[in-house]
Design an enzyme around this catalytic site. Structure first.
Site, PDB file in Angstrom:
ATOM      1  NE  ARG A  23      -1.504  -1.425   3.703  1.00  0.00           N
ATOM      2  CZ  ARG A  23      -1.637  -1.135   4.991  1.00  0.00           C
ATOM      3  NH1 ARG A  23      -2.741  -0.587   5.434  1.00  0.00           N
ATOM      4  NH2 ARG A  23      -0.667  -1.402   5.845  1.00  0.00           N
ATOM      5  CD  GLU A  28       5.917   7.228  16.720  1.00  0.00           C
ATOM      6  OE1 GLU A  28       4.845   6.696  17.021  1.00  0.00           O
ATOM      7  OE2 GLU A  28       6.982   7.071  17.353  1.00  0.00           O
ATOM      8  CD  GLN A  46       7.357  29.114  14.771  1.00  0.00           C
ATOM      9  OE1 GLN A  46       7.444  29.843  15.745  1.00  0.00           O
ATOM     10  NE2 GLN A  46       7.748  29.493  13.566  1.00  0.00           N
ATOM     11  CG  ASN A  48       8.617  26.956  11.096  1.00  0.00           C
ATOM     12  OD1 ASN A  48       7.595  27.542  11.399  1.00  0.00           O
ATOM     13  ND2 ASN A  48       9.741  27.105  11.766  1.00  0.00           N
ATOM     14  NE  ARG A  58      13.962  27.945   1.587  1.00  0.00           N
ATOM     15  CZ  ARG A  58      13.153  28.972   1.387  1.00  0.00           C
ATOM     16  NH1 ARG A  58      13.229  30.043   2.164  1.00  0.00           N
ATOM     17  NH2 ARG A  58      12.270  28.954   0.415  1.00  0.00           N
ATOM     18  CG  HIS A  61      18.844  31.117   8.454  1.00  0.00           C
ATOM     19  ND1 HIS A  61      17.874  30.580   7.642  1.00  0.00           N
ATOM     20  CD2 HIS A  61      19.421  32.105   7.727  1.00  0.00           C
ATOM     21  CE1 HIS A  61      17.865  31.222   6.482  1.00  0.00           C
ATOM     22  NE2 HIS A  61      18.807  32.147   6.511  1.00  0.00           N
ATOM     23  CE  LYS A  70      15.982  26.696  13.017  1.00  0.00           C
ATOM     24  NZ  LYS A  70      16.627  27.385  11.894  1.00  0.00           N
ATOM     25  CG  HIS A 117      19.448  24.292  10.019  1.00  0.00           C
ATOM     26  ND1 HIS A 117      18.351  24.708   9.293  1.00  0.00           N
ATOM     27  CD2 HIS A 117      19.670  23.003   9.685  1.00  0.00           C
ATOM     28  CE1 HIS A 117      17.921  23.690   8.570  1.00  0.00           C
ATOM     29  NE2 HIS A 117      18.702  22.655   8.789  1.00  0.00           N
ATOM     30  CE1 TYR A 130      14.324  24.785   8.763  1.00  0.00           C
ATOM     31  CE2 TYR A 130      12.324  24.615   7.466  1.00  0.00           C
ATOM     32  CZ  TYR A 130      13.652  24.985   7.579  1.00  0.00           C
ATOM     33  OH  TYR A 130      14.279  25.562   6.523  1.00  0.00           O
ATOM     34  CG  ASP A 166      20.127  33.417   3.714  1.00  0.00           C
ATOM     35  OD1 ASP A 166      20.042  33.904   4.867  1.00  0.00           O
ATOM     36  OD2 ASP A 166      19.460  32.440   3.339  1.00  0.00           O
TER      37      ASP A 166
END
Length: 183
Positions: A23, A28, A46, A48, A58, A61, A70, A117, A130, A166
């Site tokens: 299938r 998890e 939070q 994202n 990216r 940061h 994160k 990161h 994230y 950046d």
């Protein structure tokens, strides 16, 4: 779930259990108690999702002085994900590690507070999730140049697509946030 230490103490590579059959598959992506047993304790405040095209980079940061851990993974596509130790006084300050995270390999990277990161997109498009331990605080968002020669990250992209912020980020040695960080 398998958890692997990386060259940077505290940064962990996680391989969730994947259950596949005719299938499709099931995995998890997070369970608080299970992750806490591995040293990845929240609270997580939070979530994202970013969607980027091939060649987008990216980062690098960090949120400072209030740190943000994160838990990162690719829901679709593939990225080269990077963590850089930016903790003042750390014996690993300025050192980096990178790992390919993809929808196919199901890997996750835990990047604790105090680490820069960033990632670049390897596939035509990537959707990245994230899970963060601290809510975003706009005036505490900081960046370091993706190609900082003192860090020496070997990115798998030569001419990345960058945001204006950046592209204009300072070198780690010139970043004032390092002196004010709180984990």
């Amino acid at each position: 779930m398998k958890v692997h230490e990386t060259p940077l103490p505290g940064v962990l590579l996680i391989e969730p259990d994947v259950y596949a059959d005719a299938r499709g598959s099931f995995r998890e992506t997070f369970r608080d108690g299970r992750y806490a047993e591995q040293g990845i304790a929240g609270p997580f405040t939070q979530d994202n999702i970013s969607v980027s095209r091939k060649g987008v980079l990216r980062g690098l940061h960090i949120q400072a002085p209030v740190g943000q851990g994160k838990l990162i993974f690719a829901v679709a596509g593939a990225i080269f994900d990077v963590a850089v130790d930016a903790r003042p006084g750390s014996p690993n300050f300025g050192q980096w590690m990178g790992e390919t995270l993809s929808a196919d390999n199901h890997r996750q990277l835990w990047v604790p507070a105090g680490f820069l990161h960033g990632f670049c997109v390897l596939s035509e498009e990537a959707t990245v999730f994230y899970k963060c331990t601290q809510s975003y605080i706009a005036d505490q968002q900081r960046s370091v140049r993706w190609d900082d020669p003192d860090i020496g990250i070997i990115w798998p992209v030569r001419a990345p697509i960058l945001s204006a912020a950046d592209a204009a980020a300072p070198l780690l040695r010139d970043a004032d946030f390092v002196r004010t960080m709180v984990e």
